[in-house]
Design a protein around this motif. Structure first.
Motif, PDB file in Angstrom:
ATOM      1  N   ILE A  25       4.304  -5.603  -9.575  1.00  0.00           N
ATOM      2  CA  ILE A  25       3.876  -4.291 -10.096  1.00  0.00           C
ATOM      3  C   ILE A  25       2.372  -4.115  -9.897  1.00  0.00           C
ATOM      4  N   GLU A  26       1.602  -5.153 -10.201  1.00  0.00           N
ATOM      5  CA  GLU A  26       0.149  -5.060 -10.021  1.00  0.00           C
ATOM      6  C   GLU A  26      -0.216  -4.878  -8.547  1.00  0.00           C
ATOM      7  N   LYS A  27       0.523  -5.555  -7.670  1.00  0.00           N
ATOM      8  CA  LYS A  27       0.276  -5.413  -6.231  1.00  0.00           C
ATOM      9  C   LYS A  27       0.562  -3.984  -5.766  1.00  0.00           C
ATOM     10  N   ARG A  28       1.678  -3.437  -6.213  1.00  0.00           N
ATOM     11  CA  ARG A  28       2.040  -2.065  -5.832  1.00  0.00           C
ATOM     12  C   ARG A  28       1.063  -1.047  -6.414  1.00  0.00           C
ATOM     13  N   ALA A  29       0.655  -1.268  -7.654  1.00  0.00           N
ATOM     14  CA  ALA A  29      -0.308  -0.356  -8.288  1.00  0.00           C
ATOM     15  C   ALA A  29      -1.636  -0.388  -7.543  1.00  0.00           C
ATOM     16  N   ASP A  30      -2.076  -1.586  -7.196  1.00  0.00           N
ATOM     17  CA  ASP A  30      -3.332  -1.726  -6.465  1.00  0.00           C
ATOM     18  C   ASP A  30      -3.245  -1.057  -5.092  1.00  0.00           C
ATOM     19  N   ALA A  31      -2.092  -1.147  -4.466  1.00  0.00           N
ATOM     20  CA  ALA A  31      -1.915  -0.554  -3.141  1.00  0.00           C
ATOM     21  C   ALA A  31      -2.089   0.962  -3.148  1.00  0.00           C
ATOM     22  N   VAL A  32      -1.786   1.594  -4.267  1.00  0.00           N
ATOM     23  CA  VAL A  32      -1.949   3.053  -4.359  1.00  0.00           C
ATOM     24  C   VAL A  32      -3.180   3.441  -5.176  1.00  0.00           C
ATOM     25  N   GLY A  33      -3.947   2.437  -5.606  1.00  0.00           N
ATOM     26  CA  GLY A  33      -5.196   2.719  -6.306  1.00  0.00           C
ATOM     27  C   GLY A  33      -5.037   3.156  -7.742  1.00  0.00           C
ATOM     28  N   LEU A  34      -4.005   2.658  -8.412  1.00  0.00           N
ATOM     29  CA  LEU A  34      -3.784   3.014  -9.811  1.00  0.00           C
ATOM     30  C   LEU A  34      -3.811   1.772 -10.679  1.00  0.00           C
ATOM     31  N   PRO A  35      -4.192   1.930 -11.952  1.00  0.00           N
ATOM     32  CA  PRO A  35      -3.984   0.821 -12.887  1.00  0.00           C
ATOM     33  C   PRO A  35      -2.480   0.597 -13.042  1.00  0.00           C
ATOM     34  N   PRO A  53      -5.229   6.662   0.776  1.00  0.00           N
ATOM     35  CA  PRO A  53      -5.531   6.709   2.205  1.00  0.00           C
ATOM     36  C   PRO A  53      -6.092   5.378   2.681  1.00  0.00           C
ATOM     37  N   ASN A  54      -5.803   5.055   3.910  1.00  0.00           N
ATOM     38  CA  ASN A  54      -6.352   3.828   4.476  1.00  0.00           C
ATOM     39  C   ASN A  54      -7.865   3.889   4.474  1.00  0.00           C
TER      40      ASN A  54
END
Length: 112
Positions: A25-35, A53-54
């Motif tokens: 979950i933390e990895k996915r959240a970080d990937a989209v820039g959210l807590p 965005p990349n």
């Protein structure tokens, strides 16, 4: 444009996770820039989390802007004098090479 007012959140909802689930979950959240909490809220309520965005996008846009400025300066000189000096031709060639490199970076980022 005014920012929308944030809703005060006073309610907690506990979810038991194992280490692997939390890390994912933390990895996915970080990937989209959210807590993690905002990501979980978004997914739980059926919304698609925003796509970050990349990093290459911002770098490429800045580089393209610099190249565009260089091309405009060279074009202005060429249009007013109807000729370019050898140094201006070299600058134009270097600008073209830079543009080709950036186009390659954008293509790699988009197709990755």
């Amino acid at each position: 444009m005014a920012r929308p007012e944030r809703t005060k959140r006073t309610q907690r909802f506990e979810v038991a996770l194992n280490d692997k689930e939390r890390a994912e979950i933390e990895k996915r959240a970080d990937a989209v820039g959210l807590p993690a909490s905002a990501y979980m809220r978004s997914v739980a309520l059926g919304s698609e989390p925003p796509i970050r965005p990349n990093r290459i996008d911002a770098e490429a846009v800045a580089a393209l802007n610099r190249i565009g400025s260089n091309i405009n300066q060279i074009a202005k000189v060429g249009n007013t004098s109807k000729t370019l000096t050898p140094d201006q031709v070299k600058a134009l060639i270097a600008t073209h090479k830079g543009l080709a490199q950036i186009a390659g970076r954008i293509n790699s980022a988009v197709t990755a």
